[in-house]
Design an enzyme around this catalytic site. Sequence first.
Site, PDB file in Angstrom:
ATOM      1  N   HIS A 179      13.813   1.093 -23.584  1.00  0.00           N
ATOM      2  CA  HIS A 179      13.255  -0.196 -24.007  1.00  0.00           C
ATOM      3  C   HIS A 179      12.004   0.024 -24.865  1.00  0.00           C
ATOM      4  CE1 HIS A 179      13.482  -4.487 -23.691  1.00  0.00           C
ATOM      5  NE2 HIS A 179      12.350  -4.650 -23.043  1.00  0.00           N
ATOM      6  N   HIS A 199       6.092  -1.912 -25.518  1.00  0.00           N
ATOM      7  CA  HIS A 199       6.884  -3.143 -25.616  1.00  0.00           C
ATOM      8  C   HIS A 199       6.496  -3.911 -26.881  1.00  0.00           C
ATOM      9  CE1 HIS A 199       8.708  -6.995 -24.334  1.00  0.00           C
ATOM     10  NE2 HIS A 199       9.471  -6.221 -23.564  1.00  0.00           N
ATOM     11  N   HIS A 216      13.585  -9.100 -15.068  1.00  0.00           N
ATOM     12  CA  HIS A 216      12.410  -8.259 -15.331  1.00  0.00           C
ATOM     13  C   HIS A 216      11.788  -7.796 -14.025  1.00  0.00           C
ATOM     14  CE1 HIS A 216      13.110 -10.586 -18.988  1.00  0.00           C
ATOM     15  NE2 HIS A 216      12.497  -9.621 -19.640  1.00  0.00           N
ATOM     16  N   ASP A 256      14.462  -5.238 -17.330  1.00  0.00           N
ATOM     17  CA  ASP A 256      13.637  -4.774 -18.446  1.00  0.00           C
ATOM     18  C   ASP A 256      12.184  -4.564 -18.024  1.00  0.00           C
ATOM     19  OD1 ASP A 256      15.915  -5.088 -19.914  1.00  0.00           O
ATOM     20  OD2 ASP A 256      15.121  -6.627 -21.258  1.00  0.00           O
ATOM     21  N   ASP A 257      11.496  -3.716 -18.797  1.00  0.00           N
ATOM     22  CA  ASP A 257      10.037  -3.564 -18.836  1.00  0.00           C
ATOM     23  C   ASP A 257       9.459  -2.623 -17.787  1.00  0.00           C
ATOM     24  OD1 ASP A 257      10.394  -5.471 -20.755  1.00  0.00           O
ATOM     25  OD2 ASP A 257       9.266  -7.053 -19.736  1.00  0.00           O
TER      26      ASP A 257
END
Length: 503
Positions: free
Chosen positions: A101, A105, A194, A50-51
């Site tokens: 995603h 965020h 991540h 993620d991210d």
Amino acid sequence: MVGKALEYILWIGFYFMTFYALLPALISRIFGFRVFMRGKTDREIALTFDDGPDPLYTPQLLDLLKRYGAKGTFFLVGSHAEQYPDIVARIHAEGHVIGIHNYVHHSNWLMRPKTVRKQILKTSDIIKRITGSRPDYYRPPWGIVNLFDYRRLGHLQIVLWTSIFGDWKIRVGAEKLYKRMRRKLKPGEVFVLHDCGRTFGADENAPAQTIEALERILRDGFDEGYRFVGIDEMIALTERNAQASRSLPQASLTSQSATGGESRVTAEGNETASKAARSARKVGPLKKAAVAVWMLWEKLFHVTFHLQPVGDGTSFNYRVRKYSGPTVEMRDGKRLRSGDYVMEMHFENKMLYDMGMNSRSSVHTAIRLVREVERGLPDLARALDTARHGDKVVALYGISIIHRGSEGLGFQTFELPKGVFSWMTHLYLRFMLSVINPEGGKRLREHGERLTPRQIIMEREDLLAWKERTGKQRPSRASRSEAAPTPLAVDPAIGGDHIGSTM
């Protein structure tokens, strides 16, 4: 007036937190509704990141995956993808799966549905410009969905996870991170890691320890014969294995005789069916947690709105309040108008849950609930004598998904007026069905369009007729009982829902 305004504010708060945020999160996480969380595979594990992309750590991660021949799934933040299109292109070129995603965020709980949709579409456009194709997968930040994500994201598969390790904090350290991951190294797992530390709450250099720990995990995994695959392959294998397992019980339950034609149930088949039935009623830790939150929410609701127990308090509660809906035309020309007092009935959630989990089937649950109402009506009738404003009550009132059977007890049923309350009530009652009955999820999928909440109303005179009821005798009323009472008819599509439990 102040007290009434406070009650309305509390209602709004309950509705927002429950329906927009809490329930969707619980439904997704506990029941897997519209999300993919865990695979059913022999030796495959899904690594998701993620991210990103991050200009420093994502290329290092790609180098590592390439070295071990592993595939991963990257859920990209749109603004980061926009900054580093070359890295996005490399992810795609090397055969990894790309998902969305959000553009920034931010939690979906803190954004309007329209804003969430814009973020997803913007990110999808960015990825399509870079790779030539749109993503099929979506992971909301922190895995948190809101109510509208189900309806607006029909073209995307929401992906959550089985294991999360806190790798965004550098204080965890590579050694502890490795040990956490090692304990979860088994088929079907979906790891969330991540590759970027530039989001709120993360440490910028934390991905360095993630890459260090992951290299050891990849080495261990390949030594033990595991494959690290993209989420697309994990889902395809899971669906294939699930389809194969569904056909096994049928094969074990029947066998052809030597003469052909006649099938019989084998001992092996009986054992398989018995195990399946016991398995359906097993409650995992996540569902236990959801049920605990549900029970706590009920207690808070009882205190806030001053619900009173009926009888021993194990089955029913009630409160007397003023009706605030549109006028309802009842029998004999009588009307229930806004401002009239009603006795509002509520089931105890614990009783509902215990009943659903211990019933043989959803039909059995429904029948038991109807009988429970029948046993509770005399206590409700007697409660009118002591309840505040009990002498002014015009009707007994509730909301139910069961449409057939309640008339045999003296209720009349009416459509719930269209609007926000109807929509929220529908969602809540469907959630309850999923929680309290092992077959609830299946019933929702197969008969969801028939599970529509309705108002059920019993006139005061009909309720009072239950006051002196004895044994199995039911009160009768000439205007509604020209024919002899018949057994309650329960719609076989109806499962573990409730009569008269309002929120």
